[in-house]
Design a protein around this motif. Structure first.
Motif, PDB file in Angstrom:
ATOM      1  N   LEU A 126       0.620  -1.366  -0.032  1.00 34.23           N
ATOM      2  CA  LEU A 126       0.004  -0.162   0.037  1.00 34.23           C
ATOM      3  C   LEU A 126       0.690   1.277  -0.170  1.00 34.23           C
ATOM      4  O   LEU A 126       0.605   2.128  -0.406  1.00 34.23           O
ATOM      5  N   ALA A 127       2.179   1.188   0.623  1.00 36.90           N
ATOM      6  CA  ALA A 127       2.954   2.069   0.773  1.00 36.90           C
ATOM      7  C   ALA A 127       4.229   1.802   1.140  1.00 36.90           C
ATOM      8  O   ALA A 127       4.474   0.752   1.738  1.00 36.90           O
ATOM      9  N   ARG A 128       5.364   2.457   0.744  1.00 38.40           N
ATOM     10  CA  ARG A 128       6.632   2.444   1.040  1.00 38.40           C
ATOM     11  C   ARG A 128       7.139   3.617   1.613  1.00 38.40           C
ATOM     12  O   ARG A 128       6.880   4.910   0.988  1.00 38.40           O
ATOM     13  N   VAL A 129       8.116   3.506   2.898  1.00 38.66           N
ATOM     14  CA  VAL A 129       8.397   4.708   3.421  1.00 38.66           C
ATOM     15  C   VAL A 129      10.032   4.266   3.224  1.00 38.66           C
ATOM     16  O   VAL A 129      10.652   3.432   3.575  1.00 38.66           O
ATOM     17  N   ILE A 130      10.758   5.519   2.492  1.00 41.39           N
ATOM     18  CA  ILE A 130      12.048   5.400   2.218  1.00 41.39           C
ATOM     19  C   ILE A 130      13.059   6.562   3.085  1.00 41.39           C
ATOM     20  O   ILE A 130      12.615   7.779   2.443  1.00 41.39           O
ATOM     21  N   ASP A 171      10.647   9.646   2.338  1.00 32.00           N
ATOM     22  CA  ASP A 171       9.720   9.659   1.151  1.00 32.00           C
ATOM     23  C   ASP A 171       8.574   8.700   1.373  1.00 32.00           C
ATOM     24  O   ASP A 171       9.056   7.479   1.785  1.00 32.00           O
ATOM     25  N   ILE A 172       7.298   9.097   1.095  1.00 30.69           N
ATOM     26  CA  ILE A 172       6.223   7.959   1.399  1.00 30.69           C
ATOM     27  C   ILE A 172       5.910   7.797  -0.047  1.00 30.69           C
ATOM     28  O   ILE A 172       5.187   8.966  -0.909  1.00 30.69           O
ATOM     29  N   GLU A 173       6.044   6.589  -0.475  1.00 29.27           N
ATOM     30  CA  GLU A 173       5.215   6.150  -1.790  1.00 29.27           C
ATOM     31  C   GLU A 173       3.980   5.648  -1.845  1.00 29.27           C
ATOM     32  O   GLU A 173       4.356   4.482  -1.169  1.00 29.27           O
ATOM     33  N   LEU A 174       2.974   6.061  -2.210  1.00 29.74           N
ATOM     34  CA  LEU A 174       1.921   5.361  -1.949  1.00 29.74           C
ATOM     35  C   LEU A 174       1.515   4.449  -3.498  1.00 29.74           C
ATOM     36  O   LEU A 174       2.188   4.598  -4.581  1.00 29.74           O
ATOM     37  N   ALA A 175       0.874   3.559  -3.252  1.00 30.24           N
ATOM     38  CA  ALA A 175       0.758   2.568  -4.323  1.00 30.24           C
ATOM     39  C   ALA A 175      -0.195   3.186  -5.505  1.00 30.24           C
ATOM     40  O   ALA A 175       0.356   2.761  -6.793  1.00 30.24           O
ATOM     41  N   ASP A 176      -0.778   4.316  -5.539  1.00 26.58           N
ATOM     42  CA  ASP A 176      -1.261   5.001  -6.519  1.00 26.58           C
ATOM     43  C   ASP A 176      -0.341   5.945  -7.098  1.00 26.58           C
ATOM     44  O   ASP A 176      -0.941   6.631  -8.077  1.00 26.58           O
ATOM     45  N   GLY A 177       0.870   5.975  -6.768  1.00 25.20           N
ATOM     46  CA  GLY A 177       1.899   6.729  -7.494  1.00 25.20           C
ATOM     47  C   GLY A 177       2.304   8.138  -6.764  1.00 25.20           C
ATOM     48  O   GLY A 177       3.169   8.592  -7.226  1.00 25.20           O
ATOM     49  N   ARG A 178       1.396   8.553  -6.116  1.00 24.65           N
ATOM     50  CA  ARG A 178       1.772   9.925  -5.226  1.00 24.65           C
ATOM     51  C   ARG A 178       2.767   9.588  -4.382  1.00 24.65           C
ATOM     52  O   ARG A 178       3.164   8.428  -3.657  1.00 24.65           O
ATOM     53  N   ILE A 179       3.794  10.475  -4.329  1.00 25.05           N
ATOM     54  CA  ILE A 179       4.845  10.461  -3.453  1.00 25.05           C
ATOM     55  C   ILE A 179       4.830  11.936  -2.535  1.00 25.05           C
ATOM     56  O   ILE A 179       4.682  12.886  -2.860  1.00 25.05           O
ATOM     57  N   ALA A 217      -9.723  11.648   7.170  1.00 22.75           N
ATOM     58  CA  ALA A 217      -8.202  11.821   7.134  1.00 22.75           C
ATOM     59  C   ALA A 217      -7.527  10.713   6.173  1.00 22.75           C
ATOM     60  O   ALA A 217      -8.177   9.595   6.201  1.00 22.75           O
ATOM     61  N   ASN A 218      -6.466  11.201   5.732  1.00 23.58           N
ATOM     62  CA  ASN A 218      -5.738  10.072   4.757  1.00 23.58           C
ATOM     63  C   ASN A 218      -5.190   9.112   5.667  1.00 23.58           C
ATOM     64  O   ASN A 218      -4.049   9.210   6.359  1.00 23.58           O
ATOM     65  N   LEU A 219      -5.663   7.777   5.726  1.00 21.30           N
ATOM     66  CA  LEU A 219      -5.300   6.785   6.468  1.00 21.30           C
ATOM     67  C   LEU A 219      -3.956   6.197   6.399  1.00 21.30           C
ATOM     68  O   LEU A 219      -3.068   6.124   7.265  1.00 21.30           O
ATOM     69  N   LEU A 220      -3.551   6.015   4.997  1.00 24.99           N
ATOM     70  CA  LEU A 220      -1.960   5.903   4.688  1.00 24.99           C
ATOM     71  C   LEU A 220      -1.155   6.718   5.204  1.00 24.99           C
ATOM     72  O   LEU A 220      -0.160   6.409   5.745  1.00 24.99           O
ATOM     73  N   VAL A 221      -1.432   7.817   4.823  1.00 24.62           N
ATOM     74  CA  VAL A 221      -0.445   9.045   5.305  1.00 24.62           C
ATOM     75  C   VAL A 221      -0.302   9.026   6.824  1.00 24.62           C
ATOM     76  O   VAL A 221       0.917   9.088   7.470  1.00 24.62           O
ATOM     77  N   VAL A 222      -1.451   9.012   7.560  1.00 20.08           N
ATOM     78  CA  VAL A 222      -1.267   8.917   8.922  1.00 20.08           C
ATOM     79  C   VAL A 222      -0.374   7.901   9.535  1.00 20.08           C
ATOM     80  O   VAL A 222       0.293   8.161  10.315  1.00 20.08           O
ATOM     81  N   VAL A 223      -0.807   6.735   9.188  1.00 17.25           N
ATOM     82  CA  VAL A 223      -0.115   5.603   9.611  1.00 17.25           C
ATOM     83  C   VAL A 223       1.360   5.655   9.127  1.00 17.25           C
ATOM     84  O   VAL A 223       2.221   5.422  10.089  1.00 17.25           O
TER      85      VAL A 223
END
Length: 162
Positions: free
Chosen positions: A29-33, A44-52, A117-123
């Motif tokens: 769902l996301a990668r944190v690098i 950088d937080i890379e979401l599966a939908d391509g947003r960084i 709220a954006n669950l993935l960003v918060v997590v």
């Protein structure tokens, strides 16, 4: 989040932090690098939908962090003790608390957040805090006093998610 189970795994033997957040079907769902920076914490937080989303420490001594992507901006505040809050456009959308007593690698976070709220960003923001605060010590009992330094804004204990 009720009904949802997510898994986070940190890549071992990496010269910079790399965390993958996956769903029960092992889909990323996301990668944190982590990014190299001499004096500032950067991820950088890379979401599966391509947003960084780009995350960095804005104010070192007062525990203020920014996270931005295409005009969307989040501010993470570290408060006294073990509390953190997340704001979007100067409105609080989430808060989380880290456990005080840790046995081995047993970090726990209680996250409260608004429904919209954006669950993935918060997590991912909580995962960044965890990665930056913990050295991976798995063989001890730790009592965490939390932040004892200055804070940019006091923690609002009365805040409730909407």
């Amino acid at each position: 989040m009720p009904g949802c189970i997510y898994f986070a795994q940190k890549k071992f033997f990496s010269w910079r932090d790399k965390i993958s957040l996956t769903d029960p079907r092992d889909q990323v769902l996301a990668r944190v690098i982590g990014r190299l920076s001499l004096f500032r914490l950067r991820y950088d937080i890379e979401l599966a939908d391509g947003r960084i989303y780009h995350f960095w420490r804005e104010k070192f001594w007062k525990g203020v962090f920014l996270c931005e992507c295409n005009g969307e901006s989040f501010t993470l505040y570290e408060h006294k003790g073990l509390n953190y809050s997340i704001f979007r456009n100067n409105s609080q959308i989430a808060a989380f608390t880290r456990n005080r007593v840790k046995i081995g690698n047993g970090d726990q976070y209680e996250i409260l957040m608004n429904e919209d709220a954006n669950l993935l960003v918060v997590v991912c923001l909580a995962l960044i805090v965890d990665a930056s605060e913990n050295e991976g010590d798995t063989s001890s009992v730790t009592y965490d006093f939390g932040n004892i330094g200055p804070e940019a804004r006091p923690f609002d204990k009365s805040w409730e998610p909407s």
